[in-house]
Enzyme design. Structure first.
Site, PDB file in Angstrom:
ATOM      1  N   GLU A 184       0.863  -1.183   0.000  1.00  0.00           N
ATOM      2  CA  GLU A 184       0.000   0.000   0.000  1.00  0.00           C
ATOM      3  C   GLU A 184       0.897   1.230   0.000  1.00  0.00           C
ATOM      4  OE1 GLU A 184      -3.793   2.125   2.206  1.00  0.00           O
ATOM      5  OE2 GLU A 184      -2.887   0.365   3.142  1.00  0.00           O
ATOM      6  N   CYS A 197      -6.386   1.241   2.774  1.00  0.00           N
ATOM      7  CA  CYS A 197      -7.330   2.357   2.918  1.00  0.00           C
ATOM      8  C   CYS A 197      -7.391   3.239   1.678  1.00  0.00           C
ATOM      9  CB  CYS A 197      -6.947   3.187   4.130  1.00  0.00           C
ATOM     10  SG  CYS A 197      -7.306   2.383   5.703  1.00  0.00           S
ATOM     11  N   ASN A 217     -12.329  -2.922   0.967  1.00  0.00           N
ATOM     12  CA  ASN A 217     -11.320  -3.023   2.013  1.00  0.00           C
ATOM     13  C   ASN A 217     -11.896  -2.560   3.340  1.00  0.00           C
ATOM     14  OD1 ASN A 217      -8.330  -3.064   2.949  1.00  0.00           O
ATOM     15  ND2 ASN A 217      -9.036  -1.023   3.515  1.00  0.00           N
ATOM     16  N   GLU A 218     -11.985  -3.476   4.304  1.00  0.00           N
ATOM     17  CA  GLU A 218     -12.371  -3.129   5.680  1.00  0.00           C
ATOM     18  C   GLU A 218     -13.682  -2.352   5.762  1.00  0.00           C
ATOM     19  OE1 GLU A 218      -9.263  -1.319   7.931  1.00  0.00           O
ATOM     20  OE2 GLU A 218      -7.829  -2.919   7.540  1.00  0.00           O
TER      21      GLU A 218
END
Length: 846
Positions: free
Chosen positions: A58, A265, A397-398
């Site tokens: 990331e 994120c 994502n999450e």
């Protein structure tokens, strides 16, 4: 297929042997072992896929620009803007330079003279040079400067256009800040008022990590510049627009089975596609793969979720190419249109959703389609006519909104499967390892017959030593697990040992856990948004953390399948929750009153109503905040201060009730009630109205690392309203009440297991790989029984050991593996495993 039993762990050790033991030494005389490992070598456990362990990349901690991406010029396209970070502008990273009568002005406009619609800002130099003078700009590179090595070649390029009819001479200089030349200057000439790329090569005449690149123009008129680049020719695999060699080589040395990219994120922040009729160009938008492919001068730039600019010079083509170069499976993750990280808003725009779904289908075509297809042709034009062989793709994502996420995921999944039925489409389980959001995600994933679920968690080393059996009870017929992000919350050897112990459980459950990656991968030592990290770097050096060494050991010695084994030994039993009461705030002002601690029989252990105007016995843990007694209550009045905990005298009882009245007076969040507080990094707290006043959790901190024990979403605190909070502690059992109503309960009663093991078999070599983790300060005398398996008397042993508080740094990397040949191996042998160690024994079978 037999699943091997969970290892029993323990702490007992023979005191008579402890003083004279060396790492991995075979015992000189028979001794009663502290542990036994019984291996059923006649049985075969779960197969371990070649893709079991991989890496997660990331763009966090400046991991891309200034990191893995080899470009040496910072802000090369003059796109640093206030949208990326407050105070930035198009000339951030640059300074004006004038020589020998040079003069002019520099600006970074965004107008119709731009290089490309996606590359919108450029440098305009209005030149007013005297004869022989030169004016331009100087770039300081990343960190301490532009890093070059003597004798190495560096490719310079710039896009330019000039209004000067005779053209504009451009001189490119590479020197230190004091003016010492680092290369012979390069002379170019811009001609014509249309964008043209000009190129040349600089050869370094000295080594420096503090170089400065100057681009100076002579004459008069207006010179426009964009995409000022200095690129080492010596990139990883010699790739053009390639990767920084030392970092890529460290990643390749892990032998990863997959590369997950581009985040994290950054995938889901602000899910606009790039343009919006109301506001025009969207600067901060989710990661759009189409922004990152094609010629670099046509790629967009974006505001990174982590507070800086990302150029997309390292884009989807480069990710796919890197995965192929290191023999890893590519695993991209696309936006699911739930914004933010801890996503609390889902799209309500069906057209936008369909656009993203089509983008995902186009991505698969870019990766796998023939060179005659639209997106396959782009891949071919970029230099890769053959498909990349994409087999797995993640969606989102999450996500913190499981109810909203599930139908969006299904639409993505169904559209993908309709055209690519064999594609593995990966869902996720939110940002935590447990709790209502996690459970709802998993229920939805099972109901929707999802292929694989991406789990993420960052926890204390204690948590990892308590949860070796996490996947033992997972449904063997349900969705498989991709452990996409995990780490123990610090960078010391003890953290790596706890991760290693946990990884033995991942391997033992390789029929459920199909993929796993430590995260984050990279961190610039001078620009860190997240710790811990696997590989650290500055502008010319890099080094692996203790976790890098442990991950590398596991990833280079996986084996093809598990050999069932069972370990026995004592375990560390949980202790009752004792300590002080804590009062704290986070970006909030609050007042506390009527703090009482009573025993179950009603006797008072501690009481303070602050009516005397004093806070006798209370002390600050961190010295933060502004605490005082005001009108008979204890107030923290600084609404900007974070983690302001003050604590009472210690409560020695194991069974007790804490009661506190709390009122928020100002700020962004709620308040925190601590209990079992033993120090700055060791406590429990009930965080009510945390995360921007959106959720309430109970966290446990051990050695400064926190883990979530209970979480309630969608809860907030009302300013000015008094809340009565009560914490009832009975040994390790805790009940929490808010205004007399039970809020939740939990037990912190899991045992700690510092000894863990797993055995795998390497079919190519015929070796058994016995992997033992001893995450305690004492050696572990261990009897290993391989049953009827005949083995060679010698084995290759690799050990990682040292001070559990040690870490690898720029100046020293004391934690490294040591490989030796050991004797005394037989079907039944006893070995003493060093304190605080990971040991791999590769035993040749006969």
């Amino acid at each position: 297929m037999t699943t091997p039993a969970r290892a029993g762990l323990g702490l007992a050790v023979s005191a008579l042997l402890a003083a004279a033991l060396v790492p991995g030494q075979a015992s000189a005389a028979p001794a009663e072992p502290d542990y036994t490992i019984d291996v059923d070598t006649a049985a075969t456990g779960p197969a371990i896929d070649d893709t079991m362990y991989g890496v997660f990349f990331e763009d966090i901690n400046d991991a891309a620009d200034g990191g893995l991406y080899a470009e040496l010029v910072r802000n090369r396209s003059f796109e640093f803007l206030p949208a990326d970070r407050e105070g930035w502008n198009g000339l951030t990273g640059w300074g004006e330079t004038a020589l020998a009568g040079g003069a002019g002005t520099a600006a970074t406009p965004n107008d119709d003279a731009r290089l490309h619609e996606r590359n919108r800002t450029y440098l305009r130099l209005d030149l007013r040079n005297a004869a022989g003078g030169a004016y331009g700009v100087t770039n300081g590179g990343y960190g301490t400067g532009v890093a070059v090595a003597e004798g190495r070649k560096y490719d310079f390029s710039v896009w330019a256009r000039t209004t000067a009819k005779a053209g504009t001479p451009i001189t490119v200089r590479l020197a230190t800040a004091s003016g010492k030349a680092l290369a012979k200057p390069l002379v170019l000439r811009a001609e014509g008022d249309g964008w043209v790329k000009y190129e040349g090569t600089l050869t370094a005449t000295a080594t420096s990590d503090a170089g400065r690149l100057s681009v100076l123009a002579k004459g008069t008129g207006t010179l426009r510049l964009d995409m000022v680049s200095l690129f080492p020719q010596d990139t990883f695999m010699g790739r053009e627009n390639g990767l920084r060699k030392d970092l890529a080589e460290k990643i390749a040395a892990l032998d990863p089975g997959f590369v997950r990219f581009p985040g994290g994120c950054i995938v889901n922040v602000n899910s606009h596609y790039g343009y919006d009729e109301a506001s025009g160009w969207q600067r901060a938008r989710s990661y759009q793969w189409k922004d990152t492919v094609g010629p670099v001068e046509t790629r967009a730039t974006n505001a990174n979720f982590w507070g800086y600019n990302q150029s997309y010079g390292l884009g989807y083509f480069e990710y796919f190419q890197f995965a192929e170069d290191i023999g890893a499976m590519p695993l991209p993750v696309v936006p699911a249109l739930l914004t933010g990280c801890g996503q609390n808003r889902a799209t309500d725009d069906p057209a936008l959703l369909q656009r993203h779904i089509q983008d995902t289908l186009d991505l698969i075509e870019f990766a796998n389609g023939p060179a005659t297809s639209t997106w396959g042709q782009l891949r071919a034009d970029m230099g890769h006519p053959e498909p990349f062989g994409l087999t797995h793709i993640g969606v989102g994502n999450e996500e913190n909104l499981p109810r909203e996420y599930a139908p969006i995921f299904v639409q993505f999944r169904d559209a993908i499967k309709a055209e690519h039925p064999d594609m593995v489409v990966i869902s996720n389980s939110g940002p935590d390892d447990q709790g209502p959001v996690f459970e709802e995600h998993w229920a939805n994933n099972r109901a929707n017959d999802v292929d694989m679920v991406d789990e993420h968690y960052y926890n204390s080393p204690t948590w990892f030593l308590q949860n070796n059996d996490r996947y033992d009870a997972y449904d063997r017929n349900g969705p498989k697990v991709f452990l996409g992000e995990y780490a123990s919350q610090d960078g010391k050897l003890f953290n790596s040992l706890s991760e290693a112990a946990y990884m033995t459980g991942l391997e033992r459950n390789a029929d459920v856990v199909k993929l796993a990656s430590y995260a984050p991968l990279l961190a610039d030592v001078d620009n860190v948004q997240w710790r811990p990290d696997m590989i650290w770097f500055d502008n010319d050096e890099s080094w692996g953390s203790t976790s890098y060494e442990v991950q590398k050991l596991f990833m280079n010695n996986v084996g093809d399948h598990v050999v069932p084994s069972r370990a026995s030994g004592a375990v560390v039993q949980p202790e009752p929750i004792t300590g002080s009461v804590g009062l704290s705030t986070w970006a909030t002002a609050a007042r506390y009153d009527d703090v009482t601690v009573t025993a179950p029989d009603g006797s008072v252990l501690l009481a303070d109503d602050f009516e005397d105007g004093e806070a006798d016995g209370w002390r600050s843990l961190e010295g933060r905040g502004s605490w005082s007694v005001v009108d008979g209550a204890y107030e923290q009045s600084d609404a900007a201060a974070e983690n302001t905990m003050v604590v009472s005298p210690a409560v020695g009882a194991t069974d007790y009730d804490i009661t506190v009245k709390a009122t928020k007076t100002a700020g962004r969040e709620g308040f925190l009630l601590g209990f079992g507080v033993e120090g700055t990094g060791d406590y429990y707290w009930w965080n009510i109205g945390g995360w921007g006043n959106t959720r309430s959790v109970v966290e446990k901190a051990t050695g400064g690392a926190k883990e979530t024990l209970v979480a309630h979403e969608g809860e907030s605190v009302v300013t000015g309203q008094e809340y009565e909070l009560q914490v009832q502690v009975r040994g390790t059992q805790v009940t929490l009440l808010q205004d007399g109503v039970v809020w939740d309960t939990f037990s912190d009663d899991r045992v700690v297991e510092p000894f863990a093991q797993v055995v795998t078999r390497d079919e190519a070599t015929g070796e058994l790989i016995v992997k033992v983790v001893n995450a305690q300060d004492r050696p572990a005398v261990t009897r290993v029984d391989l049953g009827a398996q005949r083995v060679a008397p010698r084995a290759r042993m690799t050990v990682i050991t040292g001070d559990p508080g040690e870490q690898n740094t720029r100046s020293a990397q004391p934690i490294r593996p040591v490989t030796t040949t050991v004797r005394g191996i037989s079907s039944r042998f006893t070995r003493t495993f060093a304190p605080n160690s990971v040991t791999f024994l590769r035993i040749t079978t006969r």
